[in-house]
Motif scaffolding. Structure first.
Motif, PDB file in Angstrom:
ATOM      1  N   ALA A 136      39.380  30.359  45.521  1.00 28.98           N
ATOM      2  CA  ALA A 136      39.669  31.866  45.560  1.00 28.98           C
ATOM      3  C   ALA A 136      41.072  31.973  46.246  1.00 28.98           C
ATOM      4  O   ALA A 136      41.850  32.819  45.848  1.00 28.98           O
ATOM      5  N   GLN A 137      41.432  31.084  47.018  1.00 26.20           N
ATOM      6  CA  GLN A 137      42.887  31.339  47.646  1.00 26.20           C
ATOM      7  C   GLN A 137      43.981  30.724  47.057  1.00 26.20           C
ATOM      8  O   GLN A 137      45.130  30.552  47.346  1.00 26.20           O
ATOM      9  N   GLU A 138      43.639  29.846  45.955  1.00 23.37           N
ATOM     10  CA  GLU A 138      44.675  29.286  45.197  1.00 23.37           C
ATOM     11  C   GLU A 138      45.553  30.158  44.260  1.00 23.37           C
ATOM     12  O   GLU A 138      44.895  31.025  43.391  1.00 23.37           O
ATOM     13  N   ALA A 139      46.707  29.756  43.801  1.00 19.19           N
ATOM     14  CA  ALA A 139      47.735  30.538  42.984  1.00 19.19           C
ATOM     15  C   ALA A 139      47.502  29.893  41.633  1.00 19.19           C
ATOM     16  O   ALA A 139      47.219  28.694  41.730  1.00 19.19           O
ATOM     17  N   VAL A 140      47.647  30.647  40.494  1.00 19.27           N
ATOM     18  CA  VAL A 140      47.626  30.113  39.351  1.00 19.27           C
ATOM     19  C   VAL A 140      48.986  30.206  38.609  1.00 19.27           C
ATOM     20  O   VAL A 140      49.288  31.588  38.411  1.00 19.27           O
ATOM     21  N   PRO A 144      49.657  34.761  42.406  1.00 17.59           N
ATOM     22  CA  PRO A 144      49.038  34.417  43.559  1.00 17.59           C
ATOM     23  C   PRO A 144      47.484  34.967  43.659  1.00 17.59           C
ATOM     24  O   PRO A 144      46.652  34.226  44.563  1.00 17.59           O
ATOM     25  N   MET A 145      47.070  35.796  42.878  1.00 20.89           N
ATOM     26  CA  MET A 145      45.692  35.850  42.738  1.00 20.89           C
ATOM     27  C   MET A 145      44.925  35.455  41.664  1.00 20.89           C
ATOM     28  O   MET A 145      43.678  35.639  41.294  1.00 20.89           O
ATOM     29  N   GLY A 146      45.564  34.394  40.994  1.00 20.49           N
ATOM     30  CA  GLY A 146      44.953  33.905  39.759  1.00 20.49           C
ATOM     31  C   GLY A 146      43.464  33.257  40.302  1.00 20.49           C
ATOM     32  O   GLY A 146      42.672  33.066  39.481  1.00 20.49           O
ATOM     33  N   GLY A 147      43.569  32.461  41.541  1.00 14.78           N
ATOM     34  CA  GLY A 147      42.434  31.916  41.887  1.00 14.78           C
ATOM     35  C   GLY A 147      41.131  32.822  42.025  1.00 14.78           C
ATOM     36  O   GLY A 147      39.987  32.454  41.621  1.00 14.78           O
ATOM     37  N   VAL A 148      41.332  33.814  42.731  1.00 16.49           N
ATOM     38  CA  VAL A 148      40.140  34.967  42.929  1.00 16.49           C
ATOM     39  C   VAL A 148      39.745  35.543  41.784  1.00 16.49           C
ATOM     40  O   VAL A 148      38.577  35.870  41.323  1.00 16.49           O
ATOM     41  N   ARG A 149      40.733  35.718  40.764  1.00 16.99           N
ATOM     42  CA  ARG A 149      40.366  36.163  39.174  1.00 16.99           C
ATOM     43  C   ARG A 149      39.704  35.135  38.838  1.00 16.99           C
ATOM     44  O   ARG A 149      38.451  35.687  38.280  1.00 16.99           O
ATOM     45  N   ALA A 150      39.727  33.814  38.784  1.00 19.79           N
ATOM     46  CA  ALA A 150      38.987  32.848  38.150  1.00 19.79           C
ATOM     47  C   ALA A 150      37.395  32.996  38.591  1.00 19.79           C
ATOM     48  O   ALA A 150      36.518  32.938  37.966  1.00 19.79           O
ATOM     49  N   VAL A 151      37.705  33.342  40.104  1.00 20.84           N
ATOM     50  CA  VAL A 151      36.171  33.206  40.420  1.00 20.84           C
ATOM     51  C   VAL A 151      35.426  34.429  40.296  1.00 20.84           C
ATOM     52  O   VAL A 151      34.277  34.164  40.068  1.00 20.84           O
ATOM     53  N   ALA A 152      35.978  35.591  40.172  1.00 17.46           N
ATOM     54  CA  ALA A 152      35.380  36.645  39.717  1.00 17.46           C
ATOM     55  C   ALA A 152      35.173  36.568  38.062  1.00 17.46           C
ATOM     56  O   ALA A 152      33.936  37.146  37.774  1.00 17.46           O
ATOM     57  N   LEU A 153      35.643  36.142  37.375  1.00 11.26           N
ATOM     58  CA  LEU A 153      35.406  35.832  35.846  1.00 11.26           C
ATOM     59  C   LEU A 153      34.273  34.801  35.874  1.00 11.26           C
ATOM     60  O   LEU A 153      33.367  34.966  34.837  1.00 11.26           O
ATOM     61  N   ALA A 154      34.082  33.771  36.749  1.00  9.07           N
ATOM     62  CA  ALA A 154      32.879  32.876  36.828  1.00  9.07           C
ATOM     63  C   ALA A 154      31.716  33.654  37.047  1.00  9.07           C
ATOM     64  O   ALA A 154      30.575  33.237  36.587  1.00  9.07           O
ATOM     65  N   ILE A 155      31.924  34.814  38.235  1.00  8.43           N
ATOM     66  CA  ILE A 155      30.693  35.526  38.400  1.00  8.43           C
ATOM     67  C   ILE A 155      30.379  36.373  37.487  1.00  8.43           C
ATOM     68  O   ILE A 155      28.753  36.294  37.077  1.00  8.43           O
ATOM     69  N   LYS A 156      30.980  36.879  36.523  1.00  8.53           N
ATOM     70  CA  LYS A 156      30.795  37.816  35.433  1.00  8.53           C
ATOM     71  C   LYS A 156      30.165  37.068  34.220  1.00  8.53           C
ATOM     72  O   LYS A 156      29.136  37.312  33.776  1.00  8.53           O
ATOM     73  N   ASN A 157      30.451  35.576  33.968  1.00  9.22           N
ATOM     74  CA  ASN A 157      30.165  34.771  33.089  1.00  9.22           C
ATOM     75  C   ASN A 157      28.478  34.362  33.393  1.00  9.22           C
ATOM     76  O   ASN A 157      27.650  34.260  32.552  1.00  9.22           O
ATOM     77  N   ASN A 158      28.565  34.160  34.948  1.00  9.55           N
ATOM     78  CA  ASN A 158      27.135  33.629  35.214  1.00  9.55           C
ATOM     79  C   ASN A 158      26.130  34.775  34.943  1.00  9.55           C
ATOM     80  O   ASN A 158      24.750  34.749  34.519  1.00  9.55           O
ATOM     81  N   VAL A 159      26.454  36.077  35.424  1.00 16.69           N
ATOM     82  CA  VAL A 159      25.798  37.259  35.171  1.00 16.69           C
ATOM     83  C   VAL A 159      25.089  37.246  33.807  1.00 16.69           C
ATOM     84  O   VAL A 159      24.206  37.463  33.386  1.00 16.69           O
TER      85      VAL A 159
END
Length: 417
Positions: A136-140, A144-159
């Motif tokens: 979540a704290q990693e930049a892409v 700088p928020m690319g990591g947390v964006r990826a985590v949020a997308l993973a949550i949406k996909n899991n749901v």
């Protein structure tokens, strides 16, 4: 290290669950809030015939609606008769809370697989602390928020994989802003608030969009010339305190500036559990005794089942009655020992009914169990005969008419004395 708090809100949750069951309704205006008589009818050719709002008669209210129905002016909490005037061809479906609770458990388990620090806020929404989730704290790239964006997308996909349903997520530094942002790009939205976005994205919004500014406070703000969050942020804090009091005035100033230090609370003990129902028509205690008795028993059984499923017992049994003049009356009765037994709950709730004048017709009936504790922490249950009514308050007049049907019948003794 930046703090990342997410608010996840399922999209038109009840309606979306029903569309999984009835996929032929996708793209049509659908309203949830009917009774059992509005179950779809299966025809001889295997197709289904659905009830529509134009045929509805009663005083029920909308629980939720699809986005197609909302586009016609229909919304949660609206009376079904009023909604019928706006969207007469909208499909009407009954509520199925067992199904909604099932999907609620599924989506929360799916989120926990990615981010386990979750605050449960109800059947269709949660807060999630993403700060320490790996990645979540990693930049892409330059984001700088690319990591947390990826985590949020993973949550949406899991749901989506677990339930077939979509959700909307807001990610910001705190719960107040995340709650606001999760609603900005619905349905199936993902909104990240970056540093510096507050003034451009949120300050133009109406002040009422802030969770905690209710209708009365918003009306007062409008009367004072404050319409938007930005105008509220620009108001002098001392002026806000003058008009809204020290505590709420200070909170308004902090909220408009997006400040909120509340943590994500992963667990809290419930205070009470309750079930209630609003009738399709007003019911009379004498003329509708059998119907009311069945409803009363079912509510007690449902509360008892909720307590047992979640592992709680309670000592304070209460009832809630709303009459045809919209007057609401509550009564409580405290037992000597906590219980989760449906019969004990019904008996104690019946004692509460003895303290209510039931001459007027009823439009709502509810049963509540409070003073909860974990079942394993409770002392052994006493015999049922130890239940006794609480004394009437001195100022409380004796009821002119009660409903004997709600009382427990005497126990039948069997075997030799």
């Amino acid at each position: 290290m930046p703090r990342y708090i997410a608010h996840l809100d399922m999209d038109a949750f009840y309606a979306s669950v029903e569309l999984l069951r009835y996929p032929e309704l996708r793209g049509r205006p659908v309203v949830i809030g009917g009774g059992r008589r509005h179950q779809p009818e299966v025809l001889a050719d295997g197709t289904r015939r659905f009830a529509v709002l134009r045929d509805y008669a009663g005083r029920g209210v909308i629980t939720t609606a699809t986005y197609e129905a909302r586009a016609l002016g229909v919304h949660s909490g609206m009376g079904l008769m009023k909604a019928a005037a706006l969207a007469p061809d909208a499909v009407l479906l009954p509520t199925d809370f067992d199904a909604y609770r099932h999907y609620s458990r599924l989506f929360k388990a799916a989120v926990a697989e990615v981010a386990p620090v979750i605050e449960d806020r109800g059947i269709d929404e949660i807060y999630i602390d993403l700060t320490d989730v790996p990645g979540a704290q990693e930049a892409v790239g330059h984001d700088p928020m690319g990591g947390v964006r990826a985590v949020a997308l993973a949550i949406k996909n899991n749901v989506k994989r677990a339930t077939g349903l979509s959700c909307s997520i807001g990610v910001t530094p705190n719960k107040l802003l995340s709650k606001l942002c999760s609603d900005l790009d619905k349905p199936d939205g993902l909104t990240l608030l970056r540093p510096g976005d507050l003034a451009t994205r949120l300050w133009p919004l109406p002040a009422r969009r802030i969770n905690g500014i209710g209708p009365k406070a918003n009306e007062k703000l409008l009367g004072l010339g404050i319409r938007t969050i930005g105008e509220l942020a620009a108001a002098d804090p001392a002026w806000l305190v003058q008009h809204f009091g020290a505590r709420y005035g200070a909170w308004l100033h902090e909220a408009a500036h997006g400040r909120d230090e509340r943590p994500v609370v992963t667990y809290s003990e419930p205070v009470s559990m309750s079930r209630e129902t609003t009738f399709e028509r007003d019911l009379h205690a004498r003329h509708d005794r059998e119907l009311l008795g069945g409803i009363f028993t079912r509510l007690c059984e449902q509360v008892a089942a909720d307590l047992t499923r979640k592992g709680y017992v309670g000592k304070t049994i209460g009832i809630k009655l709303r009459f045809d003049d919209f007057k609401t009356v509550t009564r409580d009765h405290t037992l000597d020992h906590p219980t989760a037994d449906a019969q004990a709950i019904r008996q104690a709730a019946g004692q509460c009914l003895k303290r209510v004048d039931l001459k007027r017709r009823l439009r709502l009936l509810g049963v509540r169990v409070g003073s909860l504790r974990k079942a394993g922490e409770a002392p052994p249950l006493p015999p049922a005969r130890t239940l006794r009514p609480a004394p009437l308050a001195a100022q409380e007049p004796a009821p002119a008419y009660t409903l004997p049907l709600f009382e427990e019948a005497p126990e039948q003794e069997t075997g030799p004395r």
